[in-house]
Each structure stands twice: as C-alpha cells, then as structure tokens.
Enzyme design. Sequence first.
Site, PDB file in Angstrom:
ATOM      1  CG  ASP A  44      -1.877   1.166   1.030  1.00 22.50           C
ATOM      2  OD1 ASP A  44      -2.155   1.829   0.660  1.00 22.50           O
ATOM      3  OD2 ASP A  44      -3.089   1.237   2.008  1.00 22.50           O
ATOM      4  CG  ASP A  45      -0.500   4.806   0.466  1.00 26.30           C
ATOM      5  OD1 ASP A  45      -1.436   3.983   0.110  1.00 26.30           O
ATOM      6  OD2 ASP A  45      -0.976   5.583   1.415  1.00 26.30           O
ATOM      7  CB  CYS A  84      -6.976   2.402  -1.497  1.00 27.49           C
ATOM      8  SG  CYS A  84      -5.445   3.195  -0.837  1.00 27.49           S
ATOM      9  NE  ARG A  88      -6.221  -1.125  -2.037  1.00 29.12           N
ATOM     10  CZ  ARG A  88      -5.142  -1.719  -0.972  1.00 29.12           C
ATOM     11  NH1 ARG A  88      -4.932  -2.956  -0.838  1.00 29.12           N
ATOM     12  NH2 ARG A  88      -4.066  -1.098  -0.658  1.00 29.12           N
ATOM     13  CE  LYS A 140      -5.988   0.225   1.741  1.00 26.94           C
ATOM     14  NZ  LYS A 140      -5.710   0.963   2.083  1.00 26.94           N
ATOM     15  CG  HIS A 142     -10.224   0.422   0.696  1.00 27.58           C
ATOM     16  ND1 HIS A 142      -9.125   1.598   0.392  1.00 27.58           N
ATOM     17  CD2 HIS A 142     -11.244   1.123   0.935  1.00 27.58           C
ATOM     18  CE1 HIS A 142      -9.541   2.804   0.729  1.00 27.58           C
ATOM     19  NE2 HIS A 142     -10.791   2.389   1.560  1.00 27.58           N
ATOM     20  CB  SER A 165      -7.205   3.029   5.172  1.00 29.57           C
ATOM     21  OG  SER A 165      -7.452   3.311   3.387  1.00 29.57           O
ATOM     22  CG  HIS A 244      -2.195   4.084   4.018  1.00 33.42           C
ATOM     23  ND1 HIS A 244      -2.877   4.759   5.148  1.00 33.42           N
ATOM     24  CD2 HIS A 244      -2.996   4.312   2.436  1.00 33.42           C
ATOM     25  CE1 HIS A 244      -3.618   5.099   4.477  1.00 33.42           C
ATOM     26  NE2 HIS A 244      -4.143   4.885   3.813  1.00 33.42           N
ATOM     27  CG  ASP A 295      -2.469   0.816  -3.275  1.00 34.66           C
ATOM     28  OD1 ASP A 295      -1.229   1.100  -2.508  1.00 34.66           O
ATOM     29  OD2 ASP A 295      -3.639   1.224  -2.842  1.00 34.66           O
ATOM     30  CG  ASN A 296      -2.009   4.762  -4.116  1.00 33.90           C
ATOM     31  OD1 ASN A 296      -3.160   4.110  -3.580  1.00 33.90           O
ATOM     32  ND2 ASN A 296      -1.018   4.848  -3.214  1.00 33.90           N
ATOM     33  CE  LYS A 316      -3.164   7.816  -0.129  1.00 40.01           C
ATOM     34  NZ  LYS A 316      -2.907   7.000   0.855  1.00 40.01           N
TER      35      LYS A 316
HETATM   36 MG    MG Z   1      -3.367   2.591  -1.385  1.00 38.58          MG
END
Ligand code: MG
Length: 475
Positions: A44-45, A84, A88, A140, A142, A165, A244, A295-296, A316
């Site tokens: 994540d991130d 996010c 996903r 996660k 989401h 998140s 994240h 994811d980003n 992001k």
């Molecule tokens: Mg993310």
Amino acid sequence: MGRHIRGLAIGGLALGLLGGSAAPEAPVEAPVAEKPNFVVIFADDMGYGDLGAFGHPLFKTPNLDELAAEGQRWTQFYVAANVCTPSRAALLTGRYPIRSGMMGPRRVLFPDSGGGLPADEITIAEALAGAGYVSGAFGKWHLGHLPRYLPTHQGFSTYWGIPYSNDMDKVAGSPDYRAEAAADARWQANPAHFNVPIIHDETEIERPADQFTITRRYTEKAIEFIRAHEDQPFFVYLAHSMMHIPLFASKDFDGRNASLYADAIEEVDWSVGQIVATLKELGLEKRTLVVFTSDNGPWLVFDTHGGSAGLLRGGKGETWEGGQREPTVVWGPGIVSPGVVRGMGSTLDLLPTFCALAGVEPPSDRILDGHDLSAVIRGEGESPRQEMMYYHSGEIRAARVGPFKAHWVTQTEYRGTPPVRHDPPLLFNLEEDPSEKFDVAARHPEVIERIAERVAAHRKSVKPVPDQLAIRLEP
Ligand code: MG
C-alpha cells in the site's frame, strides 16, 4: 498453444471414457505445472523508488531484490488508479474501475460507505475457480466493508484482514495525525487512535487492530493457507496495509533503521521472503508465479514519513507517473524468463495473464482492459500494452499512448491546491523523459491528436453505472 493441446487431450480422454474403455491411469486434470499457483503481494502506498532493486540507496529489501534478480523487474508497470479503492478494483477485475462504479469524486470507500465492488464483477479468484483454484485474501480489502462485499463474496474461500485503510475510523478526540507527523521525524502513531477492525471471513475478531504485528500476522495467515492447499492450485492475494500511514513495525523490526518507513518496509520485505521460503519448502517454487507491486505511489504530503517515487514526478493521488507507476517484480523460476522488462504492463493485465497461464478463458461477456502478458513473462514476446488512461475522481486527466503521455489536468494532491487545466495539454515523451520535466507539446500536435482519439474511443466504451463510492450508510 498449450491450452489447445490440453483441450484436445482432455477431449480424447472423454471420448475414451464414453467408449467404455478401462479406467484411465492418466489423471483427467491437466498436470499441475500447467495450473501454476498465483501469489499477488500488493503493498500500500509504496513508491517506485522504494526498493533496493529500483534504486533506493538506503532501504533494505534483500528478498525483493533477489526476486528481481532471479525473475523480472518491470520498469513501466502501472496501476489503474492513484488511490486505494479503485486501484484494487482494477487489479482484481482486469477492468478500469470506472466500469464497475469504483471510480468517482469521493475517490475511495470510507467506514460510512454503503457501496462496494458489485457482485456481478468477476474477480481473479472467480475467474480461476472454474479451473479448480482455491483463493485466499489476506490484508487490506477496501472494496466494501459490508458483509456482502467482503472477499468471501468475491470468490475467496477465506479472508483475514482490515476492510479499509489503516488510518480510518479515527477515534473522536484523537490528535490530528498529520500534525503529529509533521512535529516528529520518527513519529509513531498510537494504534488505539484508529478503531479499524480485523475481519476473519465475515466476522469482526479484533478492534482496534493491533497494527504493530499486522504485517507479521497477514504473513502467517497467508502461509497457513498455502500449506493447507499445497496439493491444489491456489491464488493468494496478500495486500499489506503497510506502507500506508500510520506506519507500524513489529518489535523485531522497530528501530533497526533511521526511519520508521525503513523499518516497516524491511518487515514487508521479510514477509515476501517468508512466503517464498514456504513455497520452496513445499517444493512449489517452480509452479508458482509471484507478483509484487503496490496500489499507488507514495504519500508525499507526509514528507519523510512517506515513501519515494524515485526519479518519477508526483505521488499518491496524482496522475503524474509517481502516482501510478509501481515497483513491480514478477518471480517464478519455472515460468518466468529473467530480466528487466521495459515494456508497459498493468495490474489490469493480471487477470487475463493468470487466466492464460491457468488455461481458462477470461470473462467474455464484458469489456476487459487487461492484456495477456504471459508471453512476456515466459520471455517469448514483447508486451502488447501500448496505452494507459490516468483517471482522477472519475475523469481522465492524462493518457499515455506508446512513449507519449498527454496531461489535460494536473494537480498536487493533499495540499489543498486546485486542479490546473492545460490547453493544449502538456506532452511528455516518457522514453526520453521519465521524470515528466520537458513539455514537448509544441513539437508534436499530431501526437496530441492521436492520444485524444484514443481517449475518445475509450470513453465511448464506458457505460454509465452507479457510483459505488457515493453510496452512504444511513447515519
Ligand atoms: Mg494506497
């Protein structure tokens, strides 16, 4: 090719059975190697520049670096959204999230959201189920926290993780974590300030989640699943809630490095190493494909608490490359031809690629935006991907066709700055200028026209559906 041969063999066997011949000694199923296991590890991130293999000078990611050296390092691999939830949705369905109602002005789902990934979307887990795969989701989610949207309703036999998140469900009266972070270079959030639950299948088992141990526990659950299904083709979706913010690392990793980000990424890397060690221990490494990506891009507004997009611009929430180009490693010694892949790829491509490798037809009753990358993974061809649309809040702000990327709208996210519209659009040649520094629009009006035509064609293919992100629970 392999698919057709197998189809004929199975057809012949079926005819033999109908003809009343003796019970066949050969298994009816295709050999297991023809149905590889799939493990997607989704950070994540995490930024493009955060791995040693992608040039970070300090972060310790030896396991991922080794996988990158033994497998493929993809340098132009994209997610289909810069935040996010839609990212996903795109990975699991092979479709731009605008098609499933998972891309809109509210951007992501929140604890007060009443929507989620619609049941009629076909996830990787559902697409593979027809070929005898069992799937587990860890980490996660989401894509909707109401029971009907949880992974167990999207083709996964089990789920263990947080439904949205790790900074959501903020406890009333807890401090503003952005201010806390700004005041302390080694800020450690109090997990009790985030009343995020852990869900097992569809049952809440912990609240607030103990986030210090969360990376380790996701890993243990994923490994348990792999061990339980070693004799059956499986798909593991391990979506870490790190990197994240708020960041957490377990006792074994906390304090090893100058920054908590470095500690937490070292633990995510450890997790990758544990998964791969388990595959090797079970003798599954030659028939398993492991894909690692994020994811980003990095959450830049948090400065040194967030990650790095390396030489890419932005992060992001932004349609600059740093928001959507991700550090991506594809590993599997029995499947993957090692090397650096400089062609384009996307999480959109995972569903059709996995279907091809598993010998199952991808869904044909809907538009898929993914390409089959299996030939690239095997070292037998170039990537078929030539385009990428960059969505933000439901609008296309930029598009890439071949080496060129046009930006109609840019925005620096999370700092309260308004979007900037460009007419003519900015134009960058990403193969000469991956950092998007030198606008070449004046030199190439014909390129802008061509990209605009591709955007118009894409837009025409999008049918309006309800915006799932706009649906709120009754207060
Ligand atoms: Mg993310």
